[in-house]
Design an enzyme around this catalytic site. Structure first.
Site, PDB file in Angstrom:
ATOM      1  N   GLU A 200      14.532 -15.397   0.319  1.00 30.13           N
ATOM      2  CA  GLU A 200      14.876 -16.510   1.053  1.00 30.13           C
ATOM      3  C   GLU A 200      13.766 -17.782   0.772  1.00 30.13           C
ATOM      4  O   GLU A 200      14.054 -18.802   1.316  1.00 30.13           O
ATOM      5  CB  GLU A 200      14.764 -16.192   2.516  1.00 30.13           C
ATOM      6  CG  GLU A 200      16.117 -15.369   2.878  1.00 30.13           C
ATOM      7  CD  GLU A 200      16.045 -14.825   4.225  1.00 30.13           C
ATOM      8  OE1 GLU A 200      14.820 -15.333   5.109  1.00 30.13           O
ATOM      9  OE2 GLU A 200      16.573 -13.530   4.605  1.00 30.13           O
TER      10      GLU A 200
ATOM     11  N   ASP B  80       0.785  -1.141  -0.027  1.00 35.79           N
ATOM     12  CA  ASP B  80       0.100  -0.171   0.047  1.00 35.79           C
ATOM     13  C   ASP B  80       0.815   1.379   0.118  1.00 35.79           C
ATOM     14  O   ASP B  80       1.866   1.218   0.709  1.00 35.79           O
ATOM     15  CB  ASP B  80      -0.720  -0.201   1.102  1.00 35.79           C
ATOM     16  CG  ASP B  80      -1.890   1.111   1.330  1.00 35.79           C
ATOM     17  OD1 ASP B  80      -2.884   0.989   0.353  1.00 35.79           O
ATOM     18  OD2 ASP B  80      -1.919   1.805   2.100  1.00 35.79           O
TER      19      ASP B  80
END
Ligand code: GLC
Length: 566
Positions: free
Chosen positions: A275, A227
């Site tokens: 990751e 956002d």
């Protein structure tokens, strides 16, 4: 007139296994070409009759999403919230609003969507929290200069007793960007007063958001919509400029918007995203100059950023072509992929925008004001609006890149421009005393059935009133109708998935007000704006409007897909 249906049943797409894209489970870069369906949870489906849509409601509609053929679902905020800004005022980023469900419901949703190869993307709101957030409550209870206040942006006021705000900055949501607290200090809020801005110079804020990203990723969420991604980094060193001075400041210099340092935040997030296997995805909501958007979309950043250029463009071939070219070029430069979008929970629905009198900018204040005063009048050409919306969608879906759909557009749903004043919830309406009509008109709960309580949205009511004409646009009314907008979307999504296409796009010569593109594998897409055109070569796969058999001509405001191969 002898008419072809808007599709040819015998022009079936190739079987899925021959499609251009690997199956959802194995494609590490699925986001490059995904069709992502935005759900505004409070207005999608309500399971418990309280008039507010919820997660079990969404769960019950997973088969609908699977039939539609989307690759991912993006959920607008479902976190605990006082709903001062429809949930974008977040009390706790790592929980679910009890009115919407539980964390177990999120897990169930991830699993149910996953069974259909649909991924879940959620909204992260890092620029601000709500004023009910435990951090903000702690800040209010702590003295000026304390560590608790340093998670937000507190300043002393100016003038006698500091009674004037630190700066005269006006919020886009109406009123000032500064709110005074009982001990006399002021805090910054770019949006509503219930949305205090966080201080991204504070490492604790960074660490907390990284924990939030991991929290959801560990529950199986595939990616994030960020956002107001362009607002996090700020320069609030004294002296603060005036509102008028600030308005003249270019990007990069402006103290609040699109500062270069913001990319350091996303570089750190990228290491977290990578990751995971497959890496998490992110798309930034960054209302910035088109040439500065690429940095948000870079490989070392979020990876994708919304391109709102078609959403703000007029229904015009040259404007569409310019936007398409520019965005494809930018995506190629950054190694990202384009994000095509026509509607979302913040703008007037595109079926309605396209039915406004020519030249009324539907996304602007002017357009919304026009709708408020004329929305119910015949001057709004609802039929033309839907016809163009169908054509625009087929054009978007034929472009390389990903497409974001907003709930209800697959029904050709119109804006509800004439909501009663006392039903409106949007802070942009409330904070401007109604001067800004606000965004409630595109957030009215979806009609699932042609009649009955809340048109199948809920056994109770709907938190924003639905107009009587909603029933005719409902899912029930369109099921089984081959010419419905719902049928067109379903067919378009499955055809797109299966037609062989590369990443390239070739423009074919076409007359004014016509766009003709060709994708690898002989897939043609031709859109007529205010003109007619000859059918492209090959057999018709799909058409957004009926075609005249004998003429092989495409009428105005229509998109046709053809396939030119044996
Ligand atoms: C984004 C959201 C909008 C919200 C604002 C503040 O623009 O899309 O709905 O009001 O951010 O969080």
């Amino acid at each position: 007139m002898d008419q072809l249906p808007s599709h040819e049943p015998d022009a079936a797409p190739a079987p899925a296994a021959q499609g251009p894209f690997p199956s959802p489970g194995t494609d590490r870069e699925w986001w490059r070409h995904a069709v992502v369906y935005q759900i505004y949870p409070r207005s999608f489906a309500d399971s418990d009759g309280d008039g507010i849509g919820d997660l079990p409601g969404i769960l019950s509609r997973v088969p609908y999403l699977a039939d539609l053929g989307v690759d991912a679902v993006w959920l607008s905020p479902f976190y605990p919230s006082a709903l001062a800004d429809g949930g974008y005022d977040v009390d706790d980023h790592r929980n679910v609003d009890p009115r919407l469900g539980t964390l177990d419901d999120v897990d169930a949703l991830v699993a149910a969507l996953g069974e259909h190869g649909i991924r879940l993307v959620i909204d992260i709101v890092p620029n601000h929290s709500s004023n009910r957030h435990v951090w903000f409550q702690e800040a209010l209870a702590s003295p000026p200069g304390s560590a608790a206040r340093d998670r937000y942006i507190f300043r002393d006021g100016k003038g006698v007793d500091g009674a004037e705000p630190p700066a005269d900055w006006a919020s886009g949501f109406g009123g000032l960007m500064w709110e005074r607290v009982p001990d006399g200090q002021w805090y910054l809020h770019c949006h509503a007063a219930e949305q205090p801005d966080l201080n991204w110079d504070n490492p604790e804020v960074h660490d907390d958001f990284v924990s939030t990203l991991r929290f959801w990723a560990d529950r199986g969420v595939a990616g994030f919509r960020i956002d107001v991604a362009h607002l996090l980094a700020k320069d609030l060193s004294d002296p603060l400029p005036s509102d008028a001075e600030m308005a003249r400041m270019p990007p990069g210099v402006h103290p609040l918007i699109d500062r270069d340092e913001v990319h350091e935040i996303y570089a750190r997030w990228r290491t977290v995203f990578d990751e995971y296997d497959p890496p998490l995805t992110a798309v930034g909501e960054a209302w910035v100059e088109p040439e500065r958007r690429s940095r948000y979309a870079s490989r070392t950043g979020l990876g994708q950023a919304f391109n709102f250029d078609l959403l703000t463009a007029n229904w015009s071939a040259p404007e569409f072509r310019e936007v398409i070219d520019r965005n494809l070029r930018q995506a190629a430069e950054t190694g990202s992929s384009s994000t095509w979008v026509l509607s979302n929970h913040d703008v007037v629905r595109h079926a309605t925008r396209y039915g406004l009198p020519q030249g009324t900018p539907g996304c602007s204040q002017e357009g919304k004001e026009w709708l408020r005063t004329h929305g119910a009048s015949p001057v709004l050409d609802r039929e033309l609006g839907v016809r163009r919306a169908r054509a625009a969608t087929l054009l978007l879906l034929a472009l390389p890149g990903s497409t974001y759909l907003y709930q209800g557009e697959e029904l050709g749903l119109h804006e509800v421009p004439d909501l009663p004043e006392d039903a409106r919830q949007d802070p942009t309406y409330l904070r401007t005393g109604g001067a800004d009509p606000g965004r409630d008109g595109c957030r009215v709960p979806l009609p699932w059935t042609a009649s009955g309580p809340a048109f199948g949205f809920s056994d109770g009511g709907a938190h924003l009133p639905q107009p009587s004409w909603f029933g005719a646009s409902s899912v029930e009314s369109q099921e089984g109708d081959d010419d419905s907008t719902l049928a067109l979307y379903r067919r378009a999504l499955s055809t797109r998935r299966n037609v062989r296409a590369g990443e390239d796009l070739r423009w074919r010569a076409a007359r004014d007000e016509v766009l003709h593109i060709e994708r690898a594998g002989g897939w043609h897409c031709l859109t007529t704006f205010e003109a007619t055109a000859e059918l492209p070569p090959g057999r018709v796969l799909l058409s957004s409007a009926p075609l005249a058999h004998e003429e092989r001509m495409v009428p105005p405001n229509t998109t046709v897909w053809t396939l030119e191969r044996p």
